[in-house]
Design a protein around this motif. Sequence first.
Motif, PDB file in Angstrom:
ATOM      1  N   GLY A  81      14.793  35.691  61.059  1.00  0.00           N
ATOM      2  CA  GLY A  81      14.034  37.392  61.544  1.00  0.00           C
ATOM      3  C   GLY A  81      12.596  37.023  61.616  1.00  0.00           C
ATOM      4  O   GLY A  81      11.750  35.904  61.553  1.00  0.00           O
ATOM      5  N   THR A  82      11.851  38.132  61.794  1.00  0.00           N
ATOM      6  CA  THR A  82      10.490  38.319  62.160  1.00  0.00           C
ATOM      7  C   THR A  82       9.643  37.760  61.050  1.00  0.00           C
ATOM      8  O   THR A  82       8.556  37.019  61.113  1.00  0.00           O
ATOM      9  CB  THR A  82       9.942  39.390  62.341  1.00  0.00           C
ATOM     10  N   ALA A  83       9.931  37.856  59.681  1.00  0.00           N
ATOM     11  CA  ALA A  83       9.176  37.392  58.397  1.00  0.00           C
ATOM     12  C   ALA A  83      10.181  36.359  57.777  1.00  0.00           C
ATOM     13  O   ALA A  83       9.451  35.797  56.940  1.00  0.00           O
ATOM     14  CB  ALA A  83       8.756  38.454  57.630  1.00  0.00           C
ATOM     15  N   ALA A  84      11.430  36.601  57.303  1.00  0.00           N
ATOM     16  CA  ALA A  84      12.150  35.823  56.842  1.00  0.00           C
ATOM     17  C   ALA A  84      13.597  35.724  57.198  1.00  0.00           C
ATOM     18  O   ALA A  84      13.629  36.344  58.231  1.00  0.00           O
ATOM     19  CB  ALA A  84      12.262  36.567  55.339  1.00  0.00           C
ATOM     20  N   PRO A  85      14.375  34.855  56.849  1.00  0.00           N
ATOM     21  CA  PRO A  85      15.946  34.793  57.149  1.00  0.00           C
ATOM     22  C   PRO A  85      16.576  36.075  56.882  1.00  0.00           C
ATOM     23  O   PRO A  85      16.243  36.957  56.132  1.00  0.00           O
ATOM     24  CB  PRO A  85      16.695  33.902  56.385  1.00  0.00           C
ATOM     25  N   ASP A  86      17.369  36.626  57.829  1.00  0.00           N
ATOM     26  CA  ASP A  86      18.119  37.685  57.947  1.00  0.00           C
ATOM     27  C   ASP A  86      19.441  37.952  58.580  1.00  0.00           C
ATOM     28  O   ASP A  86      19.711  36.764  58.873  1.00  0.00           O
ATOM     29  CB  ASP A  86      17.109  38.795  58.632  1.00  0.00           C
ATOM     30  N   MET A  87      20.003  39.026  58.627  1.00  0.00           N
ATOM     31  CA  MET A  87      21.390  39.044  59.337  1.00  0.00           C
ATOM     32  C   MET A  87      22.379  38.004  58.461  1.00  0.00           C
ATOM     33  O   MET A  87      23.225  37.337  59.144  1.00  0.00           O
ATOM     34  CB  MET A  87      21.471  38.711  60.734  1.00  0.00           C
TER      35      MET A  87
END
Length: 186
Positions: A134-140
């Motif tokens: 993601g924009t700042a860290a892993p996501d989804m």
Amino acid sequence: WSSTADGTAPNEPALSFGALIYPTKITGNQAILSRQDATTGLVKTEWLLWLSGGKPRCDFYNADGTTQIGRYRNSAITVNTWNFVTATKSTGIVATAIKVYLEKAQVDDTSFAGGVYGGMSNTTVLTRLGFRQGTAAPDMYLQGKIALGFFVQAELSATQVGSLVSIKDEALRSGNTMIRRLWRGM
């Protein structure tokens, strides 16, 4: 994703990928397989196979990382069951070049286009299983289990996708203990 030039037509290569998933929740957005890094100031994105509210979906992104095409099934999959999800894409640069399969059946029934897609860029982004950057860290993160991820630089036919599912089914019938345990959710 490819050793060919950036994906401007007609150089956009065909490819297929997928995985065996066991979702325990179908809310929100959950990545199955991704080549997407949305880190602020460093967007590198190629494609994303994901669940959007439980609906299997595959998107391909233009070299700018924001313009995209996609196909998805407009109904959610079943939770707490194993699903073999496959995405294929021909050399075309329109949404209908993408096909989404659930087990042996092609299930995509809806197209999406965000802008004018001209072809995917060949970036250095990592391929990720069960999440995206993601924009700042892993996501989804995929909520559940995932196994047997695969990639091939060819558009698989419905018959070939069916053969992959049959291999999985035969491994279960033949008594392969490890696969059977995985399939039944241990």
